[in-house]
Design a protein around this motif. Sequence first.
Motif, short mmCIF file in Angstrom:
data_model
loop_
_atom_site.label_atom_id
_atom_site.label_comp_id
_atom_site.label_asym_id
_atom_site.label_seq_id
_atom_site.Cartn_x
_atom_site.Cartn_y
_atom_site.Cartn_z
N PRO A 101 0.80 -1.23 0.00
CA PRO A 101 0.00 0.00 0.00
C PRO A 101 0.83 1.28 0.00
O PRO A 101 0.37 2.32 -0.46
CB PRO A 101 -0.83 -0.11 1.30
CG PRO A 101 -0.04 -1.05 2.16
CD PRO A 101 0.60 -2.02 1.22
N GLN A 102 2.07 1.21 0.49
CA GLN A 102 2.91 2.40 0.56
C GLN A 102 3.29 2.93 -0.81
O GLN A 102 3.74 4.07 -0.95
CB GLN A 102 4.17 2.13 1.40
CG GLN A 102 5.16 1.17 0.78
CD GLN A 102 4.84 -0.29 1.06
OE1 GLN A 102 3.77 -0.62 1.56
NE2 GLN A 102 5.78 -1.17 0.72
N ASN A 103 3.12 2.11 -1.84
CA ASN A 103 3.49 2.52 -3.20
C ASN A 103 2.31 3.07 -4.00
O ASN A 103 2.46 3.39 -5.18
CB ASN A 103 4.11 1.34 -3.95
CG ASN A 103 5.48 0.96 -3.41
OD1 ASN A 103 6.38 1.79 -3.42
ND2 ASN A 103 5.62 -0.25 -2.91
N LEU A 104 1.16 3.18 -3.38
CA LEU A 104 -0.02 3.74 -4.06
C LEU A 104 -0.14 5.23 -3.76
O LEU A 104 0.20 5.70 -2.68
CB LEU A 104 -1.30 3.03 -3.60
CG LEU A 104 -1.70 1.77 -4.38
CD1 LEU A 104 -0.67 0.66 -4.21
CD2 LEU A 104 -3.07 1.28 -3.91
N THR A 105 -0.61 5.98 -4.75
CA THR A 105 -0.93 7.38 -4.51
C THR A 105 -2.19 7.46 -3.66
O THR A 105 -2.90 6.46 -3.47
CB THR A 105 -1.18 8.12 -5.83
OG1 THR A 105 -2.37 7.59 -6.44
CG2 THR A 105 0.00 7.98 -6.78
N LEU A 106 -2.49 8.64 -3.14
CA LEU A 106 -3.69 8.82 -2.33
C LEU A 106 -4.94 8.48 -3.14
O LEU A 106 -5.85 7.81 -2.64
CB LEU A 106 -3.77 10.26 -1.80
CG LEU A 106 -4.88 10.57 -0.80
CD1 LEU A 106 -4.84 9.61 0.39
CD2 LEU A 106 -4.77 12.02 -0.32
N ALA A 107 -4.97 8.90 -4.40
CA ALA A 107 -6.12 8.59 -5.27
C ALA A 107 -6.26 7.09 -5.47
O ALA A 107 -7.37 6.55 -5.48
CB ALA A 107 -5.97 9.31 -6.61
N GLU A 108 -5.13 6.40 -5.63
CA GLU A 108 -5.17 4.95 -5.82
C GLU A 108 -5.62 4.23 -4.55
O GLU A 108 -6.33 3.22 -4.62
CB GLU A 108 -3.79 4.44 -6.23
CG GLU A 108 -3.41 4.82 -7.66
CD GLU A 108 -1.97 4.47 -7.99
OE1 GLU A 108 -1.68 4.24 -9.19
OE2 GLU A 108 -1.13 4.43 -7.06
N LEU A 109 -5.23 4.74 -3.39
CA LEU A 109 -5.68 4.15 -2.14
C LEU A 109 -7.20 4.25 -2.01
O LEU A 109 -7.87 3.30 -1.60
CB LEU A 109 -5.00 4.84 -0.95
CG LEU A 109 -3.53 4.51 -0.73
CD1 LEU A 109 -2.93 5.44 0.32
CD2 LEU A 109 -3.34 3.05 -0.32
#
Length: 233
Positions: free
Chosen positions: A21-29
């Motif tokens: 999850p640390q590699n996702l952007t805020l929008a992707e999260l």
Amino acid sequence: MSLKNTAEIDRPREKLIANGPQNLTLAELVAAIIGRGTAGNDALKIGKMVSDILMENSYNTTVKEIASVDGMGPAKACQILAALELARRFPPPDRKHAVIKRAEDILPFVSQYRYDKQENVVAATLSGAHEILNIRLVTRGLVNESHVHPREVFAGAVTDRAAAIILIHNHPSGNLAPSRQDILVTEKIQAAGTILGIKLLDHIIIGPCDGFQSILEEEEESGENDADYQHAQ
């Protein structure tokens, strides 16, 4: 490009599984939480709009604000806010079992309460070596003797077999000076802790501004009390 036409590995949930999850952007999260969008707005577009709202309002974001995004609604808005609240109740892994040596060391663990529009009382439980064991929200609302009862404050400390606690509460006004009620609450909790053998290490006030105010350190300077960060015995 719609989510439907995005490469499989680039889809938020697949990307989370593959890379964490640390590699996702805020929008992707956000997109990973809500799962799918609508015919007019795919999950990533919705995620971007929701993330903009979260960036602007942080922990003060309401269900109504998120639900107003086309493709969301109350149910999905509740999912986002539940995830936000869940996250803030857990310190980052690198801060787990952090040792508190001075008042400001506790601030990163409670910074989310700085901007809350209601007063919150939070209790941090500590081991004999002053490692953080747990951080709990004790009460939300006006801070006074009747609302902040030792039973609620020390319930978690007893469960954690804590040697000490630190109380933290926020002043939404930004004025960090302790009120008479703040001082009375501190004295009441301190007396109860003495009976239980669980030291009240400090009572700290934070707000939507820089810095903090330590009630016990302030009283120590006036010769009335003692904020001692030496390890408990």
